[in-house]
Design an enzyme around this catalytic site. Sequence first.
Site, PDB file in Angstrom:
ATOM      1  N   HIS A  44       0.971  -1.182   0.178  1.00  0.00           N
ATOM      2  CA  HIS A  44      -0.070  -0.069   0.078  1.00  0.00           C
ATOM      3  C   HIS A  44       0.949   1.269  -0.024  1.00  0.00           C
ATOM      4  CE1 HIS A  44      -4.302  -1.578   1.475  1.00  0.00           C
ATOM      5  NE2 HIS A  44      -3.646  -2.409   0.377  1.00  0.00           N
ATOM      6  N   TYR A  65      -9.677   5.967   6.588  1.00  0.00           N
ATOM      7  CA  TYR A  65      -9.760   6.200   7.873  1.00  0.00           C
ATOM      8  C   TYR A  65     -10.855   7.396   7.895  1.00  0.00           C
ATOM      9  CZ  TYR A  65      -5.452   3.859   9.527  1.00  0.00           C
ATOM     10  OH  TYR A  65      -4.631   2.832   9.833  1.00  0.00           O
ATOM     11  N   TYR A  79       3.608   6.927   9.955  1.00  0.00           N
ATOM     12  CA  TYR A  79       2.610   5.738   9.637  1.00  0.00           C
ATOM     13  C   TYR A  79       3.608   4.451   9.095  1.00  0.00           C
ATOM     14  CZ  TYR A  79      -1.414   3.214   8.271  1.00  0.00           C
ATOM     15  OH  TYR A  79      -2.494   2.496   8.266  1.00  0.00           O
TER      16      TYR A  79
HETATM   17  C1  PHB Z   1      -6.728  -3.776  10.266  1.00  0.00           C
HETATM   18  O1  PHB Z   1      -6.928  -4.020   9.141  1.00  0.00           O
HETATM   19  O2  PHB Z   1      -7.044  -4.742  11.276  1.00  0.00           O
HETATM   20  C2  PHB Z   1      -6.296  -2.480  10.750  1.00  0.00           C
HETATM   21  C3  PHB Z   1      -5.704  -1.564   9.943  1.00  0.00           C
HETATM   22  C4  PHB Z   1      -5.297  -0.295  10.224  1.00  0.00           C
HETATM   23  C5  PHB Z   1      -5.469   0.159  11.473  1.00  0.00           C
HETATM   24  C6  PHB Z   1      -5.863  -0.819  12.478  1.00  0.00           C
HETATM   25  C7  PHB Z   1      -6.347  -2.195  12.170  1.00  0.00           C
HETATM   26  O3  PHB Z   1      -5.146   1.197  11.609  1.00  0.00           O
END
Ligand code: PHB
Length: 389
Positions: free
Chosen positions: A72, A200, A384
């Site tokens: 990603h 998000y 990140y």
């Molecule tokens: C997940 O795919 O479970 C996941 C991805 C990103 C996050 C938290 C959980 O910030």
Amino acid sequence: MKTQVAIIGGGPSGLLLAQLLHTRGIESVVLERKTKDYVLGRIRAGVLEQGLVKLMEEAGCADRLHAEGYVHDGTLISYGDEMFRIDFTEHTGTPVIVYGQTEVTRDLYAAREKAGGRIDFNVDDVVIHGADTDAPFVTYTVAGEHRRLECDFIAGCDGFHGVSRQTIPLDVRREYEKVYPFGWLGILSETPPVNHELIYANSPRGFALCSMRNENLSRYYIQCSLSDKPEDWTDEAFWQELKRRIPADQAANLVTGPSIEKSIAPLRSFVTEPMRWGRLFLCGDAAHIVPPTGAKGLNTAASDVHYLYNGLRDFYEKNSTQEIDLYSQKALARVWKAERFSWWFSSMMHRYPDQSAFDLKMQVADLEFLRSNKSAQKAMAENYVGLPY
Ligand code: PHB
Ligand code: RFL
């Protein structure tokens, strides 16, 4: 029984440490309270930083991750119907890999079994003795049989509810905690992900996250009340709520289906200091917890494992205690930065019960600054994809 490193906890931290030590001929025994199937049944993290990928490579466990993981290059952030993208590769030259914690753990178990490394499952009554002496040992029971494991060092990789952290005396240990007034309700469904990148979402109805495991396996979360129970939420109610929290054009593309897992996780920030007491070293969730916004939990556990592995290598290969003496300091320096990032990202994305009109304006200002400012995007991307070890 005697070993070099006793590892308490057969989650990702404990297994990764065991496998890395094995590559250097350092022997360990892993003690796990549950069964392998139980550990593999826990649906947790989904996003791997490059640092963890490198450690999996060094452990000889990265083939499937490279073959089946998804690269990603960025992530999407929405508020209301606005959506913008943070480009990781543009800002940092590094992507993240989407590959479930379940699969990481499965690969580590397979490597451990292939190497003939010892794991005792279903252990009870684990007690650490003499961690502040040169002759520590661990006692435990398996199916009613009492066992004693002598060792040089103990790695406490037993998660937030384990015994290792509690072994450090209260006058030595300092704990820092923030509990958030909401949880995440997560579901796994055999449906194609709504978007090929994660979304998000900040919405007036609360946070939502659209994530994935593969082309036909999606992972979605919505912010929920701490008093909610998974069984309070039908699949239909979950999908309805998720659709209301993501931009309309995304909601229109959402493919729904039956959930194959549904669970609620509370959100917490927690750090214990120091992460070492004598010959006991804490790793991962045993020492710290982050809210999942930003995907730092497993990745921060991996950076602890990196520092401890290097320290133990130096001890056994160079007879030097320099790196293990620096373990707590080095691990905590990175832990606090992951704590800050997860706290900041959580604060920007969730609805809080006591949020004032001013607080809401601050959230929008934070989001608009991030949307429009390249330096802010770069800082977000660096955090990140993972700060350097
Ligand atoms: C997940 O795919 O479970 C996941 C991805 C990103 C996050 C938290 C959980 O910030
Ligand atoms: P674990 O995974 O809790 O493993 C600890 C193991 O120790 C065992 N144990 C004991 N064994 C022997 N004796 C005892 N007394 C014991 N007590 C406990 C337990 O049975 C268990 O097997 O800790 P570890 O290895 O430090 O790994 C940490 C990660 O699991 C955790 O940080 C992540 O899952 C957090 N997390 C995420 N992290 C990420 O980096 N990226 C993500 O995308 C992400 N998403 C998440 C998450 C955590 C979530 N939940 C449910 C808390 C999403 C969610 C919803």
